[in-house]
Design a protein around this motif. Structure first.
Motif, mmCIF file in Angstrom:
data_model
loop_
_atom_site.group_PDB
_atom_site.id
_atom_site.type_symbol
_atom_site.label_atom_id
_atom_site.label_comp_id
_atom_site.label_asym_id
_atom_site.label_seq_id
_atom_site.Cartn_x
_atom_site.Cartn_y
_atom_site.Cartn_z
ATOM 1 N N TYR A 57 91.066 2.843 26.452
ATOM 2 C CA TYR A 57 90.195 3.067 25.294
ATOM 3 C C TYR A 57 90.798 2.345 24.102
ATOM 4 C CZ TYR A 57 93.577 6.646 23.877
ATOM 5 O OH TYR A 57 94.725 7.305 23.512
ATOM 6 N N TYR A 66 94.485 5.243 29.909
ATOM 7 C CA TYR A 66 94.363 6.667 30.204
ATOM 8 C C TYR A 66 95.478 7.060 31.166
ATOM 9 C CZ TYR A 66 89.603 6.600 28.289
ATOM 10 O OH TYR A 66 88.512 6.482 27.475
ATOM 11 N N ILE A 74 87.721 8.767 35.949
ATOM 12 C CA ILE A 74 86.843 7.743 35.387
ATOM 13 C C ILE A 74 86.449 6.742 36.468
ATOM 14 C CG2 ILE A 74 86.662 5.868 33.699
ATOM 15 C CD1 ILE A 74 88.667 7.548 31.958
ATOM 16 N N TYR A 100 86.976 14.771 25.971
ATOM 17 C CA TYR A 100 86.157 13.591 25.721
ATOM 18 C C TYR A 100 85.098 13.435 26.801
ATOM 19 C CZ TYR A 100 90.222 12.355 22.907
ATOM 20 O OH TYR A 100 91.242 12.375 22.004
ATOM 21 N N GLU A 101 83.928 12.936 26.405
ATOM 22 C CA GLU A 101 82.924 12.477 27.340
ATOM 23 C C GLU A 101 83.142 10.986 27.502
ATOM 24 O OE1 GLU A 101 78.849 15.103 26.801
ATOM 25 O OE2 GLU A 101 78.920 13.083 26.011
ATOM 26 N N VAL A 102 83.396 10.557 28.714
ATOM 27 C CA VAL A 102 83.560 9.135 28.982
ATOM 28 C C VAL A 102 82.301 8.671 29.709
ATOM 29 C CG1 VAL A 102 84.919 7.390 30.176
ATOM 30 C CG2 VAL A 102 86.065 9.317 29.076
ATOM 31 N N GLN A 109 83.782 6.324 24.958
ATOM 32 C CA GLN A 109 84.186 7.723 25.042
ATOM 33 C C GLN A 109 83.808 8.385 23.735
ATOM 34 O OE1 GLN A 109 88.476 8.101 25.457
ATOM 35 N NE2 GLN A 109 88.718 8.328 23.266
ATOM 36 N N LYS A 119 83.520 8.120 18.459
ATOM 37 C CA LYS A 119 83.225 7.307 19.639
ATOM 38 C C LYS A 119 84.146 6.105 19.639
ATOM 39 C CE LYS A 119 78.401 8.632 20.002
ATOM 40 N NZ LYS A 119 77.005 8.171 19.994
#
Length: 127
Positions: A57, A66, A74, A100-102, A109, A119
């Motif tokens: 990210y 990550y 992911i 987090y929403e990925v 994200q 974001k």
């Protein structure tokens, strides 16, 4: 709807699988929250992919990879979505402080716990 390892408890969910639950009109989102162990284990051989690389990210200081557990989540979401566009493109992961929403379809994200819902861009960096 959460599913755990072991037998299904019919009193907790009327659905036989995540796939069946995602087809239900009761649920407006196609994302699933996956529990990530806090011990941050390395992905198992079955979670590794033939693709060589890692997910990152974009932070204020540059690209950040990550951790291993979130890499596996992911990548699994990306692989499932790549094979079947009807599969969820969003996975919820846990970082050191936030969830987090990925979204692998939109390559971003979103912090789902912070009031600003920050974001950030994501990418798969090939070796």
């Amino acid at each position: 709807v959460r599913y755990y390892v072991g037998s299904r408890d019919e009193s907790r969910s009327p659905y036989l699988s995540k796939k069946e639950a995602s087809k239900s009109k009761r649920w407006s989102s196609c994302s699933f929250e996956l529990d990530v162990p806090t011990s941050n284990p390395q992905p198992s051989a079955s979670q590794l992919t033939a693709r060589q690389g890692f997910w990152e990210y974009l932070s204020e200081s540059g690209w950040v990879a990550y951790d291993a557990a979130n890499q596996a989540l992911i990548e699994r979401t990306f692989q499932d979505f790549s094979v079947t566009a009807t599969s969820p493109s969003i996975v919820v992961i846990k970082g050191p402080e936030w969830k987090y929403e990925v979204d692998v379809a939109n390559m971003q994200q979103k912090n789902i716990q912070h009031s600003l819902s920050t974001k950030r861009e994501i990418r798969f960096h090939s070796n």
